[in-house]
Write a protein that holds these residues in place. Structure first.
Motif, PDB file in Angstrom:
ATOM      1  N   LYS A   9      -3.672   2.980 -18.559  1.00  0.00           N
ATOM      2  CA  LYS A   9      -4.422   2.908 -17.309  1.00  0.00           C
ATOM      3  C   LYS A   9      -5.258   1.636 -17.326  1.00  0.00           C
ATOM      4  CE  LYS A   9      -4.632   7.852 -16.559  1.00  0.00           C
ATOM      5  NZ  LYS A   9      -3.574   7.930 -15.617  1.00  0.00           N
ATOM      6  N   LEU A  10      -5.203   0.909 -16.233  1.00  0.00           N
ATOM      7  CA  LEU A  10      -5.910  -0.359 -16.128  1.00  0.00           C
ATOM      8  C   LEU A  10      -6.640  -0.378 -14.793  1.00  0.00           C
ATOM      9  CD1 LEU A  10      -6.272  -3.218 -17.364  1.00  0.00           C
ATOM     10  CD2 LEU A  10      -4.220  -3.882 -16.134  1.00  0.00           C
ATOM     11  N   PHE A  11      -7.945  -0.635 -14.841  1.00  0.00           N
ATOM     12  CA  PHE A  11      -8.771  -0.635 -13.648  1.00  0.00           C
ATOM     13  C   PHE A  11      -9.462  -1.984 -13.516  1.00  0.00           C
ATOM     14  CE2 PHE A  11      -8.252   3.752 -14.733  1.00  0.00           C
ATOM     15  CZ  PHE A  11      -8.209   4.413 -13.530  1.00  0.00           C
ATOM     16  N   PHE A  12      -9.471  -2.497 -12.291  1.00  0.00           N
ATOM     17  CA  PHE A  12     -10.135  -3.754 -11.980  1.00  0.00           C
ATOM     18  C   PHE A  12     -11.279  -3.467 -11.018  1.00  0.00           C
ATOM     19  CE2 PHE A  12      -9.967  -7.656  -9.133  1.00  0.00           C
ATOM     20  CZ  PHE A  12     -10.846  -8.377  -9.926  1.00  0.00           C
ATOM     21  N   PHE A  13     -12.492  -3.820 -11.411  1.00  0.00           N
ATOM     22  CA  PHE A  13     -13.684  -3.613 -10.583  1.00  0.00           C
ATOM     23  C   PHE A  13     -13.928  -4.870  -9.759  1.00  0.00           C
ATOM     24  CE2 PHE A  13     -14.081  -0.543 -13.863  1.00  0.00           C
ATOM     25  CZ  PHE A  13     -14.889   0.469 -13.384  1.00  0.00           C
ATOM     26  N   LEU A  31      -2.017  -0.944 -12.416  1.00  0.00           N
ATOM     27  CA  LEU A  31      -3.382  -1.322 -12.079  1.00  0.00           C
ATOM     28  C   LEU A  31      -3.922  -0.471 -10.940  1.00  0.00           C
ATOM     29  CD1 LEU A  31      -5.603  -3.588 -12.558  1.00  0.00           C
ATOM     30  CD2 LEU A  31      -4.564  -4.741 -10.628  1.00  0.00           C
ATOM     31  N   SER A  32      -5.194  -0.102 -11.052  1.00  0.00           N
ATOM     32  CA  SER A  32      -5.930   0.535  -9.961  1.00  0.00           C
ATOM     33  C   SER A  32      -7.161  -0.325  -9.701  1.00  0.00           C
ATOM     34  CB  SER A  32      -6.380   1.944 -10.347  1.00  0.00           C
ATOM     35  OG  SER A  32      -5.282   2.784 -10.552  1.00  0.00           O
ATOM     36  N   ILE A  33      -7.670  -0.274  -8.482  1.00  0.00           N
ATOM     37  CA  ILE A  33      -8.848  -1.067  -8.129  1.00  0.00           C
ATOM     38  C   ILE A  33     -10.001  -0.133  -7.820  1.00  0.00           C
ATOM     39  CG2 ILE A  33      -9.838  -2.620  -6.406  1.00  0.00           C
ATOM     40  CD1 ILE A  33      -7.190  -4.073  -6.306  1.00  0.00           C
ATOM     41  N   VAL A  34     -11.152  -0.455  -8.405  1.00  0.00           N
ATOM     42  CA  VAL A  34     -12.387   0.254  -8.112  1.00  0.00           C
ATOM     43  C   VAL A  34     -13.235  -0.691  -7.277  1.00  0.00           C
ATOM     44  CG1 VAL A  34     -14.450   1.340  -9.059  1.00  0.00           C
ATOM     45  CG2 VAL A  34     -12.269   1.538 -10.279  1.00  0.00           C
ATOM     46  N   LYS A  56       0.044  -2.017   0.376  1.00  0.00           N
ATOM     47  CA  LYS A  56       1.283  -2.804   0.341  1.00  0.00           C
ATOM     48  C   LYS A  56       1.842  -2.910  -1.071  1.00  0.00           C
ATOM     49  CE  LYS A  56      -0.166  -5.674   4.197  1.00  0.00           C
ATOM     50  NZ  LYS A  56      -0.703  -6.991   4.568  1.00  0.00           N
ATOM     51  N   LYS A  57       0.962  -2.959  -2.057  1.00  0.00           N
ATOM     52  CA  LYS A  57       1.372  -3.144  -3.450  1.00  0.00           C
ATOM     53  C   LYS A  57       1.466  -1.829  -4.225  1.00  0.00           C
ATOM     54  CE  LYS A  57       1.371  -7.594  -3.119  1.00  0.00           C
ATOM     55  NZ  LYS A  57       2.576  -8.372  -3.266  1.00  0.00           N
ATOM     56  N   ASN A  58       1.233  -0.705  -3.546  1.00  0.00           N
ATOM     57  CA  ASN A  58       1.252   0.618  -4.179  1.00  0.00           C
ATOM     58  C   ASN A  58       0.237   0.699  -5.330  1.00  0.00           C
ATOM     59  OD1 ASN A  58       2.087   3.255  -4.281  1.00  0.00           O
ATOM     60  ND2 ASN A  58       3.809   2.827  -5.643  1.00  0.00           N
ATOM     61  N   ILE A  59      -0.981   0.241  -5.064  1.00  0.00           N
ATOM     62  CA  ILE A  59      -2.084   0.257  -6.021  1.00  0.00           C
ATOM     63  C   ILE A  59      -3.109   1.280  -5.536  1.00  0.00           C
ATOM     64  CG2 ILE A  59      -3.992  -1.107  -6.965  1.00  0.00           C
ATOM     65  CD1 ILE A  59      -2.236  -3.608  -6.604  1.00  0.00           C
ATOM     66  N   LYS A  60      -3.617   2.087  -6.449  1.00  0.00           N
ATOM     67  CA  LYS A  60      -4.649   3.061  -6.087  1.00  0.00           C
ATOM     68  C   LYS A  60      -5.999   2.361  -5.974  1.00  0.00           C
ATOM     69  CE  LYS A  60      -2.307   6.986  -7.909  1.00  0.00           C
ATOM     70  NZ  LYS A  60      -2.234   8.101  -8.764  1.00  0.00           N
ATOM     71  N   ILE A  61      -6.822   2.858  -5.040  1.00  0.00           N
ATOM     72  CA  ILE A  61      -8.149   2.287  -4.834  1.00  0.00           C
ATOM     73  C   ILE A  61      -9.188   3.407  -4.796  1.00  0.00           C
ATOM     74  CG2 ILE A  61      -7.868   2.193  -2.328  1.00  0.00           C
ATOM     75  CD1 ILE A  61      -9.608  -0.429  -2.472  1.00  0.00           C
ATOM     76  N   TYR A  62     -10.338   3.129  -5.406  1.00  0.00           N
ATOM     77  CA  TYR A  62     -11.427   4.096  -5.514  1.00  0.00           C
ATOM     78  C   TYR A  62     -12.668   3.551  -4.819  1.00  0.00           C
ATOM     79  CZ  TYR A  62      -8.448   6.258  -8.979  1.00  0.00           C
ATOM     80  OH  TYR A  62      -7.389   6.863  -9.603  1.00  0.00           O
ATOM     81  N   PHE A  63     -13.342   4.430  -4.075  1.00  0.00           N
ATOM     82  CA  PHE A  63     -14.564   4.058  -3.360  1.00  0.00           C
ATOM     83  C   PHE A  63     -15.761   4.600  -4.138  1.00  0.00           C
ATOM     84  CE2 PHE A  63     -17.825   4.296  -0.086  1.00  0.00           C
ATOM     85  CZ  PHE A  63     -17.649   3.066   0.546  1.00  0.00           C
ATOM     86  N   LEU A 171      -7.864   5.731 -23.323  1.00  0.00           N
ATOM     87  CA  LEU A 171      -6.687   5.920 -22.493  1.00  0.00           C
ATOM     88  C   LEU A 171      -6.335   4.658 -21.712  1.00  0.00           C
ATOM     89  CD1 LEU A 171      -5.959   9.155 -22.248  1.00  0.00           C
ATOM     90  CD2 LEU A 171      -5.832   8.483 -19.878  1.00  0.00           C
ATOM     91  N   GLY A 172      -7.307   3.761 -21.560  1.00  0.00           N
ATOM     92  CA  GLY A 172      -7.107   2.542 -20.805  1.00  0.00           C
ATOM     93  C   GLY A 172      -8.371   1.711 -20.808  1.00  0.00           C
ATOM     94  N   ILE A 173      -8.403   0.725 -19.913  1.00  0.00           N
ATOM     95  CA  ILE A 173      -9.570  -0.158 -19.860  1.00  0.00           C
ATOM     96  C   ILE A 173      -9.979  -0.430 -18.413  1.00  0.00           C
ATOM     97  CG2 ILE A 173      -9.005  -1.318 -22.027  1.00  0.00           C
ATOM     98  CD1 ILE A 173      -8.127  -3.747 -20.314  1.00  0.00           C
ATOM     99  N   GLY A 174     -11.215  -0.817 -18.270  1.00  0.00           N
ATOM    100  CA  GLY A 174     -11.730  -1.308 -17.009  1.00  0.00           C
ATOM    101  C   GLY A 174     -12.191  -2.736 -17.232  1.00  0.00           C
ATOM    102  N   MET A 175     -11.988  -3.578 -16.242  1.00  0.00           N
ATOM    103  CA  MET A 175     -12.383  -4.980 -16.403  1.00  0.00           C
ATOM    104  C   MET A 175     -12.881  -5.533 -15.085  1.00  0.00           C
ATOM    105  SD  MET A 175      -8.710  -6.744 -16.758  1.00  0.00           S
ATOM    106  CE  MET A 175      -7.409  -6.342 -15.643  1.00  0.00           C
ATOM    107  N   GLN A 176     -13.738  -6.515 -15.216  1.00  0.00           N
ATOM    108  CA  GLN A 176     -14.246  -7.199 -14.021  1.00  0.00           C
ATOM    109  C   GLN A 176     -14.155  -8.698 -14.246  1.00  0.00           C
ATOM    110  OE1 GLN A 176     -18.191  -6.118 -12.838  1.00  0.00           O
ATOM    111  NE2 GLN A 176     -18.020  -7.186 -10.925  1.00  0.00           N
TER     112      GLN A 176
END
Length: 182
Positions: A9-13, A31-34, A56-63, A171-176
């Motif tokens: 799991k990879l998250f981009f803030f 990748l998912s976007i926060v 469009k890119k089938n990426i999950k996004i979190y609010f 399980l994964g990482i978050g990065m900014q």
């Protein structure tokens, strides 16, 4: 192949996407976007622009921090910051709640908030935190052994220390900053 694609799991803030970041995002599979602004002020128009790109890119996004707005805007889930102490009801099984913590006390409360995934930070040295608040690999692993939850590493992850994440129970990482500075 980018080594980050092997992370489960990879998250981009971020709070905005410029063309340079969009090109980098296209290289990732998981990748998912926060959506998280630096001053914690949400810009709905900016979120919707990022959401359209993600769709469009089938990426999950979190609010962040507001379940009613997250549902209304069609986010894939909710990101609960470490300072947020509200308890949110479950919405749908597909709607995920993720959280961020800096201590075991906050970690316990994120379990009460029923977070599916929890970012534990900071794992590595970075400019935002003083050196005595850095977890490091050993402390991160010891804490993760005590808690039967899905933990993700966050804070100070960059090209030089990324491979060390494989030594953790993350399980994964978050990065900014890594994505923005790469």
């Amino acid at each position: 192949m980018n080594p980050l694609n092997y992370v489960e799991k990879l998250f981009f803030f971020t709070d905005k996407l410029d063309n340079n970041i969009k090109k980098k995002i296209n290289k990732f599979k998981n990748l998912s976007i926060v959506y998280k602004s630096e001053n914690n002020k949400s810009n709905i128009n900016e979120f919707l622009e990022i959401k359209n790109f993600c769709k469009k890119k089938n990426i999950k996004i979190y609010f962040p921090d507001n379940i009613q707005i997250a549902i209304k805007l069609g986010a894939n889930g909710l990101f609960i910051s470490s300072k947020n102490n509200k308890i949110y009801p479950k919405y749908k099984k597909s709607f995920k709640i993720i959280g961020s913590v800096h201590s075991q006390r906050e970690l316990y409360f994120k379990l009460v908030q029923k977070c599916d995934l929890i970012f534990f930070s900071p794992i590595f040295n970075n400019s935002k935190y003083s050196s005595h608040k850095i977890l490091g690999l050993i402390k991160y692993n010891l804490i993760s052994l005590n808690w039967k939850i899905n933990l993700l590493a966050l804070g100070g992850i960059n090209q030089s220390n990324f491979k060390k994440i494989a030594l953790t129970r993350s399980l994964g990482i978050g990065m900014q900053s890594w994505m923005k500075n790469q």
